[in-house]
Design an enzyme around this catalytic site. Sequence first.
Site, short mmCIF file in Angstrom:
data_model
loop_
_atom_site.label_atom_id
_atom_site.label_comp_id
_atom_site.label_asym_id
_atom_site.label_seq_id
_atom_site.Cartn_x
_atom_site.Cartn_y
_atom_site.Cartn_z
N HIS A 64 0.77 -1.22 0.09
CA HIS A 64 -0.21 -0.04 -0.08
C HIS A 64 0.88 1.07 0.06
O HIS A 64 1.70 1.29 1.05
CB HIS A 64 -0.80 0.14 1.19
CG HIS A 64 -2.04 -1.09 0.93
ND1 HIS A 64 -2.59 -1.74 2.15
CD2 HIS A 64 -2.72 -1.40 0.23
CE1 HIS A 64 -3.48 -2.69 1.88
NE2 HIS A 64 -3.71 -2.54 0.62
N GLU A 67 1.77 3.71 2.90
CA GLU A 67 2.04 3.33 4.44
C GLU A 67 3.42 3.48 4.54
O GLU A 67 4.16 2.35 4.50
CB GLU A 67 1.62 1.99 4.36
CG GLU A 67 -0.02 1.88 4.46
CD GLU A 67 -0.63 0.73 4.41
OE1 GLU A 67 0.03 -0.39 4.51
OE2 GLU A 67 -1.80 0.44 4.23
N ARG A 120 -3.02 4.85 -2.38
CA ARG A 120 -2.86 3.20 -1.85
C ARG A 120 -2.71 2.21 -2.82
O ARG A 120 -1.90 1.37 -2.74
CB ARG A 120 -4.13 3.00 -1.15
CG ARG A 120 -4.53 1.61 -0.68
CD ARG A 120 -5.64 1.46 -0.28
NE ARG A 120 -6.43 0.20 0.13
CZ ARG A 120 -6.04 -0.48 1.26
NH1 ARG A 120 -5.46 0.07 2.27
NH2 ARG A 120 -6.47 -1.60 1.30
N HIS A 190 2.29 -3.39 7.01
CA HIS A 190 1.25 -2.66 6.61
C HIS A 190 1.43 -1.19 7.74
O HIS A 190 2.04 -1.56 8.79
CB HIS A 190 0.01 -2.86 6.58
CG HIS A 190 -0.27 -4.05 5.29
ND1 HIS A 190 -1.11 -3.29 4.33
CD2 HIS A 190 0.16 -5.06 5.11
CE1 HIS A 190 -1.25 -4.41 3.48
NE2 HIS A 190 -0.37 -5.41 4.04
N GLU A 290 0.29 -4.42 11.32
CA GLU A 290 -0.04 -3.09 11.15
C GLU A 290 0.74 -2.22 12.07
O GLU A 290 0.48 -2.13 13.20
CB GLU A 290 -1.73 -2.92 11.49
CG GLU A 290 -2.39 -3.84 10.41
CD GLU A 290 -2.64 -2.96 9.04
OE1 GLU A 290 -2.22 -1.96 8.78
OE2 GLU A 290 -3.19 -3.62 8.32
O1 0X9 Z 1 -6.94 -3.82 4.39
C1 0X9 Z 1 -5.80 -4.21 4.29
O2 0X9 Z 1 -5.60 -4.57 3.02
C2 0X9 Z 1 -5.00 -4.14 5.32
N1 0X9 Z 1 -4.99 -3.06 6.29
S1 0X9 Z 1 -4.51 -1.89 5.50
O3 0X9 Z 1 -5.04 -0.64 6.44
N2 0X9 Z 1 -2.84 -1.50 5.71
O4 0X9 Z 1 -4.93 -1.63 4.25
C3 0X9 Z 1 -5.41 -5.56 6.36
C4 0X9 Z 1 -5.47 -6.58 5.54
C5 0X9 Z 1 -5.61 -8.00 6.56
N3 0X9 Z 1 -6.50 -8.81 6.29
C6 0X9 Z 1 -7.81 -8.43 7.06
N4 0X9 Z 1 -7.76 -7.48 8.18
N5 0X9 Z 1 -8.81 -9.17 7.03
ZN ZN Z 2 -1.81 -1.64 4.14
#
Ligand code: 0X9
Ligand code: ZN
Length: 328
Positions: A64, A67, A120, A190, A290
Amino acid sequence: KEGWTSYHTLEQINEWMSSLGRQYPEKVESFEAGRTYENRTIWGFKLSFGARPRPGIFIEGGIHACEWISPATVTYLANELLTSEDAAVRHLAESYDWYFVPIFNPDGYAYTHEHDRLWRKTRSPQANSKCTGVDANRNWDYKWNVSGASPEPCSGIYAGTRAFSEIETLTLSEYLYSVKDKLFAYLAFHSYSQLLMYPYSYTTGNLENFEESVRKFFISYHRVSCLFINLSFYDLTQRAMSRRAVEALAQRYGTQFEFGNAAETIYLASGCTIDWVKGVLGLPIVFIYELRDQGNYGFLLPADQIIPSGQEVMDSLVAMFDEAARLG
Ligand code: 0X9
Ligand code: ZN
């Protein structure tokens, strides 16, 4: 550590990677992990400290674009594994082969420096839409577009027209497939939210086949197999590793991370790298971090937090893989 007091451009990070290969020719080997829509190379490098192969740990950063703490922390970790004289870090470094790809989405990363700090996705144009790019963490070919992903090109979680529509995810998956028999663990970085999670992401259901995948892996690494062969129940194993990791992480600066199954800990999301690496490649150990913070600065985390983030995450990795060995 001078290199980690500010955020760097794509060119600077690529130049740093190629300088590592020149500076440490015995320990660092550069590789091309993939290609991008704008015709860039996705660069990676492998760290190894001895002649004989060790179980591989693959480190993913920067899928992303906005980030920025992800590539910054990932490059910090690589530098520490190469140069630290701390005994626990040296032990961790030399027990594994390390595959680093700090920027999975170079086109997006360049775009955040030049045009839109909060971009993103990838940068591919989308047919019949004014909007650009696909969420590269919704585009992988395992349970693609079943939950927590959007069919709408203007969405930040756009899954793409099909699995692996993006040249980035397609070529990265080919690279990962080519080294899968050498890999023991996969860690994706992330931001933000301060969480440590494990598959699956597309469902809150339990993991399967853990024992089998560990056994298969260690047929080729029988010398260390006694350490890991008894990691019997996947979910419990990753819970135990997570607990140790977040405890160690908090000890340095008091930063609190929560941990758990990805779908339960934040939300359902399908087509993520961690699900493909678990569901298709079948790697034993798969985590997603994260990183800092919890929304105060969010993606705009000040650069003076890069080194603290790197230090606390390194502490967490030492504990995480110590726990893996202890469980064996
Ligand atoms: O949404 C995403 O891809 C990830 N969070 S972010 O804020 N960095 O974009 C999390 C992905 C992990 N999977 C789940 N949370 N289900
Ligand atoms: Zn991310």
